[in-house]
Design an enzyme around this catalytic site. Structure first.
Site, PDB file in Angstrom:
ATOM      1  CE  LYS A  70       7.059  -0.358   2.305  1.00 15.53           C
ATOM      2  NZ  LYS A  70       6.536  -0.888   3.185  1.00 15.53           N
ATOM      3  CD1 TRP A 111       5.404  -5.907  -1.247  1.00 11.06           C
ATOM      4  CD2 TRP A 111       4.031  -5.226  -2.218  1.00 11.06           C
ATOM      5  NE1 TRP A 111       4.734  -5.982   0.006  1.00 11.06           N
ATOM      6  CE2 TRP A 111       4.101  -5.027  -0.309  1.00 11.06           C
ATOM      7  CE3 TRP A 111       3.434  -4.163  -2.578  1.00 11.06           C
ATOM      8  CZ2 TRP A 111       2.963  -3.948   0.207  1.00 11.06           C
ATOM      9  CZ3 TRP A 111       2.060  -3.726  -1.832  1.00 11.06           C
ATOM     10  CH2 TRP A 111       2.513  -3.577  -0.918  1.00 11.06           C
ATOM     11  CG  ASP A 142       7.384  -1.782  -6.092  1.00 12.85           C
ATOM     12  OD1 ASP A 142       7.975  -0.413  -5.598  1.00 12.85           O
ATOM     13  OD2 ASP A 142       6.335  -2.525  -5.784  1.00 12.85           O
TER      14      ASP A 142
END
Lengths: 360, 360
Positions: B196, B101, B172
């Site tokens: 999530k 990511w 993030d």
């Protein structure tokens, strides 16, 4: 006890879609999971996604040369996403301004190109008509021509598709997608936020002719680049999965209503009821020219604006909600989307007559 | 019959949140409307929105000098949205690459600036650790330093916040937001996709220090410009209203669990159970260094990969679902988000032991 909800968006939904969503909330078809909880890469969600795509393609008769994309970003996001994807090496895009939304699209495009107003429908009474093609001043070589085919705030709808030759036509259908048949092949790009006739805010539907995929600017965010999204079947990033599920349920509902021809007949009737009530009264005013009056969004004013609050309170008391117009315009607005039942319009018209007579 | 759902996202949700959402689907608190149907500018939705904001601010101890924004676009969208908002007149941004990511964030930023890899945690076995600050090579004057504090695919979590002086830290948090307390004041910008630990895909939460609002590039789409969004209380465009409602229900649920301290204790226990099972076996392998092992996402491989399909089939048969890892890595991954109950981990560990012994 459900109300009649005239909101311009997010907006009323078919009750059977809501019931189905509630029933399946904890366990979608024996999967032991809510649709909210499914990996977007799993077989269950894939089937939901593919079925929604197929149903929309079928409803709108979208040819195979077009891709249907499910994106994030809403209509205002699309105002940037479209030029970033479509300008290619051209410097100019043309805009037909028929209301607040097309004006926003024009203003946003100025960040990326010379945005040119080809025609402007504004008059002393605001936006009241669609300028005919004969009055448009197109630029020499625009990357595309942008229209908003239904102006949610101003209540102006474009019923005829102009013949502009080979320049791609881009249309924002947000507030009337699926309200009637449209000839997709006349457009290069069609897009719509879902939160009016399709469902949940946060999903944007884009229908793009595949030969327009190679024109993205280098600054276009990957999450919004049509070609990458299409190559990944709208799974380049995690799509708004639950909104896609709800959209799919709405597409099934539209099919069950008889598809877009049947939906259009109902919408014509509903709009006629309300416009007739307005035109036959001396209290209610709608200034849009008859041939451009939106079937979806009917803005109207009270001749005596001091009665606005009393009108809204009386409507609320009868379960007729969200009739206050957008703050930028004032007055009232009744949105008559697909899911608003005919009896909701009947109840509104009855209330409007009662309210007018009470004071006459 | 609900399963145990180990998906990395969209992911398992608290059952009581789903029950509440189902109960309120047709009529939110006597309004006669579903939350999906409410105008984002009406009093009902405003109250839902304001309460969600206040609860999140309270849970994360977000100071008044930070604004919480609800955006469209997801994590991959944010990879472009952050540089477009934060570069100002600087040409460089630094990236600490600790997994897939953060590498994506780095790659996307190259569209907008000189993106510089300050440190890279990749080894022969993939991403297995967080390079310590002493090994970072920061550029001279970066606009910001970007971290992904939990790598969903690689299972690498950053527990210590590096001290980088005045340069804004951007993190993030997508896959571990609300899993433990964090000191927001150490960061300039925190962001997370909701799908999530918070709820529905399609909502991105951004927490931005207000003094960073004036650095947007002119090409930044208005729908994603922090300052405009903050000035309009996340109503510059129609926000993903239903996702905000679900997020609000999840925030209430987290508070009811005892807040982030209590949640962290449960998450530490759950993760320890699974890592202990992996480390004490000769079949299961996790190569991440112990001090960087994610509590949320536990990737593991089978020493005998020919047994992968049989492992997944056996797990499915016991109602342990979505254990297949991201296609880019292979193997297995168990995501242990807040809403995954302890007994789900117990059941997984029991299955793993049974599966190993059956063949031993």
């Amino acid at each position: 006890m459900r109300v009649f909800n005239f909101s311009a968006g997010p907006a009323t939904m078919p009750e059977e879609v809501l019931r189905r969503a509630a029933d399946e909330m904890l366990d979608w078809q024996g999967s032991g999971m809510s649709v909210m909880e499914m990996s977007h890469r799993g077989a269950e969600f894939e089937s939901i996604h593919d079925e929604a795509l197929a149903d929309l393609r079928d409803l709108m008769h979208v040819p195979r040369s077009y891709r249907i994309l499910f994106l994030h970003g809403g209509g205002i996001g699309a105002n940037a996403i479209v030029p970033m994807n479509l300008l290619g090496d051209k410097q100019t895009a043309d805009f037909v301004v028929t209301g607040s939304w097309s004006h926003k699209s024009f203003a946003e495009a100025q960040k990326y190109c010379t945005a040119h107003v080809a025609a402007n429908g504004k008059t002393g009474h605001g936006f009241t008509h669609v300028p005919p093609l004969s009055e448009w001043h197109l630029s020499n070589d625009p990357a595309y021509i942008h229209l908003c085919t239904n102006e949610t705030i101003d209540g102006v709808e474009m019923f005829a598709t102009p013949d502009v030759g080979d320049t791609p036509l881009v249309a924002d259908l947000s507030s009337h997608i699926l309200s009637r048949p449209m000839d997709v092949t006349r457009y290069g790009v069609l897009y719509a936020g879902a939160q009016k006739n399709i469902g949940i805010a946060g999903l944007t539907i884009m229908i793009v002719r595949e030969d327009l995929f190679d024109r993205a600017l280098s600054i276009c965010p990957s999450a919004f680049e049509w070609k990458a999204i299409a190559a990944n079947n709208s799974m380049y990033n995690t799509p708004p999965t639950y909104a896609i599920y709800i959209a799919g349920l709405v597409f099934k509902w539209v099919r069950k209503q008889g598809g877009l021809d049947a939906i259009e007949r109902r919408n014509v009737e509903k709009a006629k009821l309300l416009y007739d009530a307005i035109d036959s009264s001396s209290l209610y005013i709608n200034r849009v020219e008859r041939q451009s009056r939106s079937r979806m969004n009917v803005p109207f004013f009270l001749a005596d604006e001091s009665r606005n609050e009393s009108f809204l309170a009386g409507a609320n008391a009868r379960g007729l909600l969200q009739l206050k117009d957008h703050k930028s315009v004032g007055g009232m607005r009744a949105s008559l989307y697909n899911a608003l039942p005919r009896k909701g319009v009947d109840a509104l018209v009855e209330f409007m007559r009662d309210f007018e007579q009470k004071r006459a």
